[in-house]
Design a protein around this motif. Sequence first.
Motif, PDB file in Angstrom:
ATOM      1  N   ALA A   1       5.081   3.115   6.653  1.00  0.00           N
ATOM      2  CA  ALA A   1       4.579   1.961   5.904  1.00  0.00           C
ATOM      3  C   ALA A   1       3.324   2.376   5.155  1.00  0.00           C
ATOM      4  N   GLU A   2       3.204   1.902   3.931  1.00  0.00           N
ATOM      5  CA  GLU A   2       2.051   2.265   3.106  1.00  0.00           C
ATOM      6  C   GLU A   2       1.652   1.080   2.234  1.00  0.00           C
ATOM      7  N   SER A   3       0.347   0.877   2.104  1.00  0.00           N
ATOM      8  CA  SER A   3      -0.179  -0.157   1.228  1.00  0.00           C
ATOM      9  C   SER A   3      -1.309   0.436   0.408  1.00  0.00           C
ATOM     10  N   GLN A   4      -1.269   0.224  -0.917  1.00  0.00           N
ATOM     11  CA  GLN A   4      -2.286   0.776  -1.805  1.00  0.00           C
ATOM     12  C   GLN A   4      -2.791  -0.308  -2.752  1.00  0.00           C
ATOM     13  N   HIS A   5      -4.069  -0.208  -3.070  1.00  0.00           N
ATOM     14  CA  HIS A   5      -4.651  -1.038  -4.123  1.00  0.00           C
ATOM     15  C   HIS A   5      -5.690  -0.224  -4.863  1.00  0.00           C
ATOM     16  N   ALA A   6      -5.767  -0.409  -6.181  1.00  0.00           N
ATOM     17  CA  ALA A   6      -6.805   0.255  -6.971  1.00  0.00           C
ATOM     18  C   ALA A   6      -7.042  -0.529  -8.254  1.00  0.00           C
ATOM     19  N   ASP A   7      -8.314  -0.649  -8.631  1.00  0.00           N
ATOM     20  CA  ASP A   7      -8.641  -1.207  -9.951  1.00  0.00           C
ATOM     21  C   ASP A   7      -8.463  -0.151 -11.031  1.00  0.00           C
ATOM     22  N   ASN A   8      -8.599   1.136 -10.637  1.00  0.00           N
ATOM     23  CA  ASN A   8      -8.375   2.288 -11.502  1.00  0.00           C
ATOM     24  C   ASN A   8      -9.432   2.410 -12.604  1.00  0.00           C
ATOM     25  N   TYR A   9      -9.323   3.498 -13.362  1.00  0.00           N
ATOM     26  CA  TYR A   9     -10.391   3.929 -14.274  1.00  0.00           C
ATOM     27  C   TYR A   9     -10.568   2.972 -15.449  1.00  0.00           C
ATOM     28  N   ARG A  10      -9.469   2.562 -16.057  1.00  0.00           N
ATOM     29  CA  ARG A  10      -9.584   1.726 -17.251  1.00  0.00           C
ATOM     30  C   ARG A  10      -9.506   0.247 -16.890  1.00  0.00           C
ATOM     31  N   ASP A  11     -10.048  -0.584 -17.778  1.00  0.00           N
ATOM     32  CA  ASP A  11      -9.909  -2.025 -17.617  1.00  0.00           C
ATOM     33  C   ASP A  11      -8.425  -2.394 -17.663  1.00  0.00           C
ATOM     34  N   HIS A  12      -8.086  -3.451 -16.967  1.00  0.00           N
ATOM     35  CA  HIS A  12      -6.717  -3.959 -16.939  1.00  0.00           C
ATOM     36  C   HIS A  12      -5.710  -2.841 -16.600  1.00  0.00           C
ATOM     37  N   SER A  13      -5.988  -2.120 -15.520  1.00  0.00           N
ATOM     38  CA  SER A  13      -5.045  -1.088 -15.067  1.00  0.00           C
ATOM     39  C   SER A  13      -4.882  -1.124 -13.549  1.00  0.00           C
ATOM     40  N   ALA A  14      -5.165  -2.284 -12.945  1.00  0.00           N
ATOM     41  CA  ALA A  14      -5.089  -2.393 -11.491  1.00  0.00           C
ATOM     42  C   ALA A  14      -3.657  -2.223 -11.009  1.00  0.00           C
ATOM     43  N   THR A  15      -3.520  -1.653  -9.806  1.00  0.00           N
ATOM     44  CA  THR A  15      -2.212  -1.470  -9.189  1.00  0.00           C
ATOM     45  C   THR A  15      -2.245  -1.970  -7.753  1.00  0.00           C
ATOM     46  N   ASP A  16      -1.147  -2.580  -7.338  1.00  0.00           N
ATOM     47  CA  ASP A  16      -0.924  -2.969  -5.943  1.00  0.00           C
ATOM     48  C   ASP A  16       0.458  -2.476  -5.549  1.00  0.00           C
ATOM     49  N   PHE A  17       0.520  -1.757  -4.437  1.00  0.00           N
ATOM     50  CA  PHE A  17       1.781  -1.144  -4.037  1.00  0.00           C
ATOM     51  C   PHE A  17       1.951  -1.254  -2.535  1.00  0.00           C
ATOM     52  N   ASN A  18       3.107  -1.744  -2.109  1.00  0.00           N
ATOM     53  CA  ASN A  18       3.435  -1.852  -0.689  1.00  0.00           C
ATOM     54  C   ASN A  18       4.832  -1.277  -0.467  1.00  0.00           C
ATOM     55  N   ASN A  19       4.964  -0.466   0.565  1.00  0.00           N
ATOM     56  CA  ASN A  19       6.211   0.243   0.793  1.00  0.00           C
ATOM     57  C   ASN A  19       6.510   0.306   2.293  1.00  0.00           C
ATOM     58  N   ILE A  20       7.733  -0.031   2.668  1.00  0.00           N
ATOM     59  CA  ILE A  20       8.203   0.101   4.048  1.00  0.00           C
ATOM     60  C   ILE A  20       9.498   0.902   4.024  1.00  0.00           C
ATOM     61  N   PHE A  21       9.551   1.933   4.854  1.00  0.00           N
ATOM     62  CA  PHE A  21      10.720   2.808   4.896  1.00  0.00           C
ATOM     63  C   PHE A  21      11.159   3.009   6.346  1.00  0.00           C
ATOM     64  N   GLY A  22      12.461   3.011   6.561  1.00  0.00           N
ATOM     65  CA  GLY A  22      12.994   3.255   7.898  1.00  0.00           C
ATOM     66  C   GLY A  22      14.258   4.086   7.844  1.00  0.00           C
ATOM     67  N   GLU A  23      14.441   4.944   8.829  1.00  0.00           N
ATOM     68  CA  GLU A  23      15.649   5.763   8.927  1.00  0.00           C
ATOM     69  C   GLU A  23      16.118   5.801  10.377  1.00  0.00           C
ATOM     70  N   ILE A  24      17.419   5.647  10.572  1.00  0.00           N
ATOM     71  CA  ILE A  24      18.049   5.782  11.877  1.00  0.00           C
ATOM     72  C   ILE A  24      19.146   6.831  11.749  1.00  0.00           C
ATOM     73  N   GLU A  25      19.185   7.778  12.675  1.00  0.00           N
ATOM     74  CA  GLU A  25      20.220   8.804  12.642  1.00  0.00           C
ATOM     75  C   GLU A  25      20.892   8.927  14.000  1.00  0.00           C
ATOM     76  N   LYS A  26      22.105   9.451  13.971  1.00  0.00           N
ATOM     77  CA  LYS A  26      22.824   9.791  15.191  1.00  0.00           C
ATOM     78  C   LYS A  26      23.385  11.207  15.022  1.00  0.00           C
ATOM     79  N   ILE A  27      22.878  12.119  15.844  1.00  0.00           N
ATOM     80  CA  ILE A  27      23.340  13.503  15.814  1.00  0.00           C
ATOM     81  C   ILE A  27      24.434  13.685  16.859  1.00  0.00           C
ATOM     82  N   HIS A  28      25.523  14.311  16.436  1.00  0.00           N
ATOM     83  CA  HIS A  28      26.590  14.629  17.387  1.00  0.00           C
ATOM     84  C   HIS A  28      26.897  16.119  17.285  1.00  0.00           C
ATOM     85  N   ASP A  29      27.896  16.569  18.011  1.00  0.00           N
ATOM     86  CA  ASP A  29      28.143  18.002  18.125  1.00  0.00           C
ATOM     87  C   ASP A  29      28.402  18.676  16.785  1.00  0.00           C
TER      88      ASP A  29
END
Length: 628
Positions: free
Chosen positions: A192-220
């Motif tokens: 899980a990741e959450s980011q926020h930044a106003d950034n260098y220039r005016d009117h360039s703010a970013t908001d980013f949220n990410n959730i990732f999941g993986e399930i695996e089953k290993i067999h022979d």
Amino acid sequence: MKNTLSLSAALLAALPAYAQDTQLDTVIVSATRFETSSNTTPTMVNVVSAAQIEASGANNIADVLRTQPGLHLRDASGTNNRVAISMRGFGQNSANNVLVLVNGRRLNNQTLEAPNLNLIALNDVERIEIIQGSAGTLYGEQAVGGVINIITQPITDAQGRISVSRGSDDQERYNLAYSRGFDNGFGLRLSAESQHADNYRDHSATDFNNIFGEIEKIHDNGRVFVELQKTEDDVELPNSLNINQKQTDRRQSTSADFVNYDSDVVVLGLEQDLAQQWELRGEYSVRDTDGKGILFSNYTQDTRVKSLTPRVLGKLGDADITLGYDRHRTDYVRGGYSPQTRQQTANAIYARAQMPLILDDLQLTVGGRESRVKDINLRNNQNNSHSRFVKEIGLTYQFSAEQRVFLRRDESFRYANMDELAALPAGETFLKPQEGSSLELGWEWSQSTTQLQATVFQLDLDNEIKYNAATFANVNLDESRRRGLILSARHGLTPDLQLTGNYSYTDSEIKAGTHVGNEVPYVPNHSVALGLDYQLTNETNVYLDAKYTGAQFRDDDEANNLSQIGGYTVVNANVRWSFQQWDASLRINNLLDKAYDAYTIAAPWLPGGSAYYPAAGRQLMLTVGYSF
């Protein structure tokens, strides 16, 4: 520039003197779409490991890629969001001529948007593989200048990490990752990741949220897995500045544009060993993205991409055989300006064989891909179909355990994307497919502490697809040719001091039409990158890199009427401290606070005749992490 080139040449000349044990059998995936040894493929692959990423203190994938051989990045917003990557000499249309993958799954869109590199958290990356040059036979459409494959961490024994970052321009990032494998073959990975930044220039703010999941089953005999990802990506878009505005205040913006994207990704995968030295790999994925915002006016965009990519690898005698099928379907609905509803379906089959010739040290690679695409404009019920057959042939000769040379010819193609088909010259309803042929000669010498690589190439293109600012339409361009040289080196001067260097030269020329003999705009002839990674103490590491980007013509200046943009050098640094389960790093981008432009485009209607997108000045980011 002269001093920079002299330093690079001195570094390359000095490296072999310290060589030790051999090491030329790095395991990679991207060169064959299966795990293999790089020394048998007629392809140059640069690999960036998780340890190298960690030492650099990079804040995102774009930070990692900027100093890699043969890469030129364009970040008009200055936010590292949807950065356009150029390989082999592309400007405005670079995003559709370099293929970006995550574990072999396409991030590229059938639109003008560049792949969103922020979808991958750096903590999840095991390595990044960069294929230099065309890979149309193996990967199909858009693999024109090269391929970048981001490989994520495998599920291992129980381990986790949490980190917090704060930096300049109100940057903040929170990251949590956990992985655990069980004795019964099941495994789980969460991020899980959450980011926020106003950034260098005016009117360039970013908001980013990410959730990732993986399930695996290993067999022979293999494994099955499911990946789920959900992201929210909100981006303000600063506009370009004319020369007077830039000189008054580089940070300003008069834009009200923004885009908000919500994406859901589902991947079902299978890895299965078959009888008699054959193995099956395959993925089915769905990526659903809903967007809205303001781009000149109210704007909506809904994109759904479904992909199916099964492939088998096996042996026939002494030959390694790869057979595969790729299917990609995109449904696209855009509202607001230039509304459209389109569907594009691409189907392809491909085959590739690699076999020894006379001596085991000489390997022949041959391959071919048959691709068909159907594009339907559902608003007026117009449809069009194209097909292309491309082929590859290559030779690899292993001089010794540490040295090889290869020669390869590969063909590439690109179909017009959905945004390009929405703005065409009067009377036209579709564009011709872009076609290309690439010829490469490469040499690699590798030992435990040293690696040297050299590649010369020629890329010929016909019907290249690009936006024509004079006619406000996307068109097929006249023939063009890119020729170049890429040199790269990595050397452990001592066990604690690692040095890297690379130099790229690109000569891009328009070969026919009104602008015959001119250079392709926004392609620097020269670039040089140098890096230093020093383990100062057991707990402290110091990292430094510098990238020189040479002069280039402004984008859209095919006539080469305007003066070239001058070259510039950007220096980045990182100090990393670790103790037991704790670590901290201070990353400084643009250490010397160089004032340069991330993108410049010819605009005769503006004062000064150009539109500028200023790059960020000096930025600091402090990260504190805990591993458990």
